[in-house]
Design a protein around this motif. Structure first.
Motif, PDB file in Angstrom:
ATOM      1  N   THR A   1      43.662  40.117  42.705  1.00  0.00           N
ATOM      2  CA  THR A   1      44.806  40.299  41.996  1.00  0.00           C
ATOM      3  C   THR A   1      45.910  39.271  42.601  1.00  0.00           C
ATOM      4  O   THR A   1      46.452  38.873  41.655  1.00  0.00           O
TER       5      THR A   1
ATOM      6  N   SER B   1      44.841  33.820  39.787  1.00  0.00           N
ATOM      7  CA  SER B   1      44.761  33.717  38.474  1.00  0.00           C
ATOM      8  C   SER B   1      43.326  33.966  37.859  1.00  0.00           C
ATOM      9  O   SER B   1      43.435  34.537  37.017  1.00  0.00           O
TER      10      SER B   1
ATOM     11  N   GLU C   1      42.716  37.748  37.838  1.00  0.00           N
ATOM     12  CA  GLU C   1      43.548  38.587  36.888  1.00  0.00           C
ATOM     13  C   GLU C   1      42.671  38.344  35.606  1.00  0.00           C
ATOM     14  O   GLU C   1      42.819  39.287  34.848  1.00  0.00           O
TER      15      GLU C   1
ATOM     16  N   ASP D   1      50.631  45.862  43.970  1.00  0.00           N
ATOM     17  CA  ASP D   1      49.471  46.157  43.131  1.00  0.00           C
ATOM     18  C   ASP D   1      48.864  47.254  43.325  1.00  0.00           C
ATOM     19  O   ASP D   1      48.677  47.574  44.643  1.00  0.00           O
TER      20      ASP D   1
END
Length: 181
Positions: free
Chosen positions: A77, A80, A83, A133
């Motif tokens: 997470t 990039s 993600e 997160d």
């Protein structure tokens, strides 16, 4: 440091290509990139690795939905590239459910972020818990993504450090992968 490669299966074996993910913003973009590397809708494996952090495997078979495995969702997470792989479905979230759960926070009614006089330390914990997160520490996705290609679930889950090379070796593609490293 990141490394990403595509391994496309052909009738002559595996072909590897170094891949640039700068223009890839979504899992769909990544799947399209993989399909472009394929001939005759053959299997394409996308390997993404952050040195000493996490690795991800995306398998694209023709027009089927991509199958994904990520070794450490929490670590991914913060990336990039991670993600891109960590879809709501993979993390078990409802689409668009990435903000903090305001009902779970202990809101004390103060305005403009003023701390409550009695428990400033408790507020710090509540704020960080709400904004942290919620991705699990550890693997997510399909651990059997490579099972029919010779990498069992147990082997995949046990991989760390140099997982991309271990996967390529198990697939019989280590030599072609080495050419793009």
């Amino acid at each position: 440091m990141y490394f990403a490669a595509l391994l496309a299966r052909t009738e002559d074996g595996w072909e590897a290509s170094d891949t640039e993910l700068d223009d890839v913003e979504t899992l769909s973009d990544l799947a399209d990139l993989a399909r472009e590397a394929s001939t005759d809708d053959d299997t394409v494996i996308v390997l993404i690795e952050q040195e000493e952090g996490w690795f991800g495997v995306v398998r694209v078979d023709g027009e089927e939905d991509p199958r994904i495995y990520v070794s450490d969702a929490a670590a991914a997470t913060r990336s990039s590239y991670g993600e891109i792989l960590l879809t709501d479905e993979l993390l078990g979230r409802q689409p668009g459910d990435d903000g903090p759960d305001l009902d779970a926070l202990d809101l004390d009614g103060t305005e403009d972020g003023e701390p409550d006089d009695d428990d400033t330390d408790a507020d710090d914990g509540a704020a960080s818990a709400g904004s942290a997160d919620t991705a699990p520490h550890g693997p997510v996705g399909d651990p059997r993504v490579l099972e029919d290609l010779g990498v069992s679930e147990k082997e995949l889950r046990a991989m760390t450090g140099d997982a991309v090379n271990e996967i390529a070796e198990a697939l019989g593609a280590s030599e072609v992968l080495e050419t793009v490293r």
